[in-house]
Write an enzyme that holds these catalytic residues in place. Structure first.
Site, PDB file in Angstrom:
ATOM      1  N   LYS A   1     -11.160  -2.784  -3.831  1.00  0.00           N
ATOM      2  CA  LYS A   1     -12.063  -1.638  -4.011  1.00  0.00           C
ATOM      3  C   LYS A   1     -11.285  -0.364  -4.286  1.00  0.00           C
ATOM      4  O   LYS A   1     -11.845   0.614  -4.768  1.00  0.00           O
ATOM      5  CB  LYS A   1     -13.053  -1.453  -2.847  1.00  0.00           C
ATOM      6  CG  LYS A   1     -12.541  -1.663  -1.420  1.00  0.00           C
ATOM      7  CD  LYS A   1     -13.648  -1.388  -0.384  1.00  0.00           C
ATOM      8  CE  LYS A   1     -13.686  -2.357   0.775  1.00  0.00           C
ATOM      9  NZ  LYS A   1     -12.463  -2.508   1.569  1.00  0.00           N
TER      10      LYS A   1
ATOM     11  N   LYS B   1       0.818  -1.214   0.000  1.00  0.00           N
ATOM     12  CA  LYS B   1       0.000   0.000   0.000  1.00  0.00           C
ATOM     13  C   LYS B   1       0.851   1.262   0.000  1.00  0.00           C
ATOM     14  O   LYS B   1       0.459   2.273  -0.575  1.00  0.00           O
ATOM     15  CB  LYS B   1      -0.936   0.018   1.217  1.00  0.00           C
ATOM     16  CG  LYS B   1      -2.129  -0.892   1.060  1.00  0.00           C
ATOM     17  CD  LYS B   1      -3.260  -0.443   1.977  1.00  0.00           C
ATOM     18  CE  LYS B   1      -4.473  -1.334   1.848  1.00  0.00           C
ATOM     19  NZ  LYS B   1      -5.494  -1.019   2.844  1.00  0.00           N
TER      20      LYS B   1
ATOM     21  N   LYS C   1      -4.632  -8.896  -6.364  1.00  0.00           N
ATOM     22  CA  LYS C   1      -5.956  -9.183  -5.792  1.00  0.00           C
ATOM     23  C   LYS C   1      -6.976  -8.129  -6.240  1.00  0.00           C
ATOM     24  O   LYS C   1      -6.627  -6.977  -6.502  1.00  0.00           O
ATOM     25  CB  LYS C   1      -5.881  -9.314  -4.271  1.00  0.00           C
ATOM     26  CG  LYS C   1      -5.846  -8.032  -3.524  1.00  0.00           C
ATOM     27  CD  LYS C   1      -6.071  -8.230  -2.022  1.00  0.00           C
ATOM     28  CE  LYS C   1      -5.928  -6.853  -1.375  1.00  0.00           C
ATOM     29  NZ  LYS C   1      -6.145  -6.750   0.019  1.00  0.00           N
TER      30      LYS C   1
HETATM   31  P1  TYM Z   1     -10.857  -4.896   3.673  1.00  0.00           P
HETATM   32  O1  TYM Z   1     -11.922  -3.886   3.720  1.00  0.00           O
HETATM   33  O2  TYM Z   1      -9.686  -4.649   2.804  1.00  0.00           O
HETATM   34  O3  TYM Z   1     -11.458  -6.302   3.271  1.00  0.00           O
HETATM   35  C1  TYM Z   1     -12.569  -6.845   3.948  1.00  0.00           C
HETATM   36  C2  TYM Z   1     -12.540  -8.355   3.859  1.00  0.00           C
HETATM   37  O4  TYM Z   1     -12.569  -8.763   2.498  1.00  0.00           O
HETATM   38  C3  TYM Z   1     -11.487  -9.640   2.244  1.00  0.00           C
HETATM   39  N1  TYM Z   1     -11.012  -9.408   0.873  1.00  0.00           N
HETATM   40  C4  TYM Z   1     -10.898 -10.352  -0.046  1.00  0.00           C
HETATM   41  N2  TYM Z   1     -11.138 -11.668  -0.026  1.00  0.00           N
HETATM   42  C5  TYM Z   1     -10.930 -12.372  -1.153  1.00  0.00           C
HETATM   43  N3  TYM Z   1     -10.480 -11.803  -2.294  1.00  0.00           N
HETATM   44  C6  TYM Z   1     -10.216 -10.485  -2.377  1.00  0.00           C
HETATM   45  N4  TYM Z   1      -9.780  -9.940  -3.506  1.00  0.00           N
HETATM   46  C7  TYM Z   1     -10.425  -9.697  -1.204  1.00  0.00           C
HETATM   47  N5  TYM Z   1     -10.280  -8.378  -0.925  1.00  0.00           N
HETATM   48  C8  TYM Z   1     -10.641  -8.223   0.350  1.00  0.00           C
HETATM   49  C9  TYM Z   1     -10.434  -9.274   3.268  1.00  0.00           C
HETATM   50  O5  TYM Z   1      -9.540 -10.341   3.488  1.00  0.00           O
HETATM   51  C10 TYM Z   1     -11.266  -8.955   4.466  1.00  0.00           C
HETATM   52  O6  TYM Z   1     -11.603 -10.136   5.167  1.00  0.00           O
HETATM   53  N6  TYM Z   1      -7.825  -5.235   7.537  1.00  0.00           N
HETATM   54  C11 TYM Z   1      -9.146  -5.674   7.136  1.00  0.00           C
HETATM   55  C12 TYM Z   1     -10.248  -5.004   7.926  1.00  0.00           C
HETATM   56  C13 TYM Z   1     -10.152  -5.236   9.409  1.00  0.00           C
HETATM   57  C14 TYM Z   1     -10.335  -6.473  10.086  1.00  0.00           C
HETATM   58  C15 TYM Z   1     -10.186  -6.167  11.476  1.00  0.00           C
HETATM   59  C16 TYM Z   1     -10.595  -7.770   9.686  1.00  0.00           C
HETATM   60  C17 TYM Z   1      -9.925  -4.299  10.355  1.00  0.00           C
HETATM   61  N7  TYM Z   1      -9.929  -4.851  11.582  1.00  0.00           N
HETATM   62  C18 TYM Z   1     -10.272  -7.162  12.447  1.00  0.00           C
HETATM   63  C19 TYM Z   1     -10.687  -8.751  10.670  1.00  0.00           C
HETATM   64  C20 TYM Z   1     -10.527  -8.454  12.029  1.00  0.00           C
HETATM   65  C21 TYM Z   1      -9.273  -5.429   5.650  1.00  0.00           C
HETATM   66  O7  TYM Z   1      -8.355  -5.564   4.939  1.00  0.00           O
HETATM   67  O8  TYM Z   1     -10.449  -5.063   5.184  1.00  0.00           O
END
Ligand code: TYM
Length: 332
Positions: free
Chosen positions: A197, A111, A194
Site C-alpha cells: 500500500k 523500509k 511485494k
Molecule cells: P501490513 O499492514 O503491512 O499488512 C497486513 C497483512 O497483510 C499481509 N500482506 C500481504 N500478504 C500477501 N501479499 C502481500 N503483498 C502482502 N502485503 C501485506 C501482511 O503479511 C499482513 O499479514 N506488521 C504487520 C502488522 C502487525 C501485526 C501485528 C500482524 C502489527 N502487529 C501482530 C500480526 C500480529 C504488517 O506488516 O501489516
C-alpha cells in the site's frame, strides 16, 4: 478455543495483497477461533503520517475489514492506540529484545533503505511492538502474509527470553498461520517486489476501493513475459510475474496453481488477464460497495471500535499487569 491475534497498518488503502494474504484468511478462521483484529496505528506512525489522513485511514481500514466479513460481535475489532497495554508491554519487550536480533530484520532494512540513520527509532523497534500486540492477549495463532514470518520468529524469541530471564512460563509460543497460494502477492510492475500500500506507483497494486475500470487497466498493463501460460505449475518457477497472476487467480477461486493451469495453461496473457480482471472485479466490487455504505455512518464505525477497545483492554490489561509484576514494578 485457541486465541488469534492479527493486525493491519492504516498507512494507506488496503491492497489485494492484504486481502488475499491476510484479511480473507482472518474471516475463514473466525468459525473456530476467538479472534482479535487490530488496526495498528502505533505501527503506522513509525513512518510519518499526516494526522488528518491517519484518522481517516484508520476508520476506513476498520470499514474495509468489516466489509470483508470481520465479525465485531463474536470477535473483537479495535484500534491499537486505544488499548494502552500494547505500548506498555512493548516497552518491556524493548528491554528484552537484543540489538543483534533487530539488526537481522529484513523488513527494517527494506523500509529504512539506504539512509538508515534517518529512520525512526520506532521503525527499528517495530517488531517488539508487534510481539507485544500478540503476547498481551496470550494469543497462540497469528494469520499473516509470508512477509511477517521473521517478525513472528522474533516474537517467539522475545517470549522465550522473558520467560527465561524471569524464571517463569508466562508468555506462550505462537504459531504463524500462513495460508493459500497468495501468501505473497507481488507488485504488478515487478514480480520480485511485494505488492504494497505504500509503493509510490499506484499501478503496482490493486486497491480495495479501485473501480472496475481501474482494476481492468492495471491488470491489462501488468508486467508479463511473452510466453503463453505453462500447462504445469513447475513451468512457473522462473516466471515471477506469471506466477503472481496465477497465484491471485488461484486464491480468488479457492484452488492452487495447478488447478488454474489445468483450465488456462497454454493460453496467452491477453485472454487470461481478461478472465483475471473479471474475477477480481466480481470479488472486490461488493466489498467496495459495503465499505462505502459503512463509511456513510462514521459514528457507527467508531462505536464498533470503541466497544472493541473495551473488550480488548479487558483481556490485555490483567496480562500486562502480571508481566509488570513479574518484572518487579512496585504497584504503589
Ligand atoms: P501490513 O499492514 O503491512 O499488512 C497486513 C497483512 O497483510 C499481509 N500482506 C500481504 N500478504 C500477501 N501479499 C502481500 N503483498 C502482502 N502485503 C501485506 C501482511 O503479511 C499482513 O499479514 N506488521 C504487520 C502488522 C502487525 C501485526 C501485528 C500482524 C502489527 N502487529 C501482530 C500480526 C500480529 C504488517 O506488516 O501489516
Amino acid at each position: 478455543m485457541q486465541r488469534i491475534f492479527s493486525g493491519i497498518q492504516p498507512s494507506g488503502i488496503p491492497t489485494l495483497g492484504n486481502y488475499l494474504g491476510a484479511i480473507r484468511n482472518w474471516v475463514k478462521l473466525q468459525d473456530d477461533h476467538e479472534c482479535l483484529w487490530c488496526v495498528v496505528d502505533l505501527h503506522a506512525i513509525t513512518v510519518f503520517q499526516n494526522p488528518a489522513e491517519l484518522t481517516q485511514q484508520s476508520r476506513e481500514m476498520a470499514a474495509v475489514l468489516l466489509a470483508c466479513g470481520v465479525d465485531p460481535v463474536k470477535h473483537t475489532l479495535f484500534l491499537q492506540s486505544n488499548v494502552r497495554a500494547h505500548a506498555q508491554l512493548a516497552w518491556i519487550f524493548n528491554c528484552v529484545a537484543r540489538l543483534g536480533w533487530l539488526n537481522r530484520m529484513t523488513q527494517f532494512k527494506d523500509k529504512a533503505g539506504k539512509d538508515r540513520e534517518a529512520a525512526s527509532v520506532g521503525l527499528y523497534a517495530y517488531p517488539n511492538l508487534m510481539a507485544a500486540d500478540i503476547h498481551a492477549y496470550h494469543a497462540t495463532r497469528v494469520p499473516v502474509g509470508d512477509d511477517q514470518r521473521q517478525h513472528l520468529e522474533l516474537a517467539n524469541d522475545i517470549a522465550q527470553k522473558f520467560n527465561h530471564d524471569y524464571g517463569v512460563e508466562f508468555f506462550k509460543n505462537i504459531e504463524p498461520v500462513i495460508m493459500g497460494p497468495a501468501a505473497r502477492v507481488m507488485s504488478l510492475r515487478d514480480g520480485t517486489k511485494k505488492m504494497s500500500k505504500s509503493d509510490p506507483s499506484d499501478q503496482s497494486r490493486i486497491n480495495m476501493n479501485d473501480d472496475a475500470d481501474a482494476i481492468a487497466l492495471k491488470i491489462r498493463r501488468a508486467k508479463t513475459d511473452p510466453e503463453p501460460l505453462p500447462s504445469e505449475a513447475a513451468g512457473l518457477a522462473e516466471r515471477p510475474e506469471a506466477r503472481n497472476l496465477v497465484g491471485i487467480y488461484a486464491a480468488l477461486t479457492d484452488t492452487d496453481h495447478a488447478g488454474v493451469l489445468a483450465e488456462h495453461g497454454g493460453k496467452g496473457f491477453g485472454p487470461f488477464k481478461q478472465a483475471l480482471a473479471d474475477l477480481v472485479v466480481e470479488k472486490l466490487s461488493p466489498i467496495a460497495a459495503e465499505t462505502r455504505r459503512l463509511l456513510a455512518d462514521p459514528a457507527g464505525v467508531d462505536a464498533i471500535l470503541r466497544d472493541g477497545a473495551q473488550r480488548a483492554s479487558a483481556i490485555a490489561d490483567p496480562i500486562v499487569a502480571e508481566a509488570e509484576r513479574l518484572v518487579g514494578f512496585l504497584r504503589a
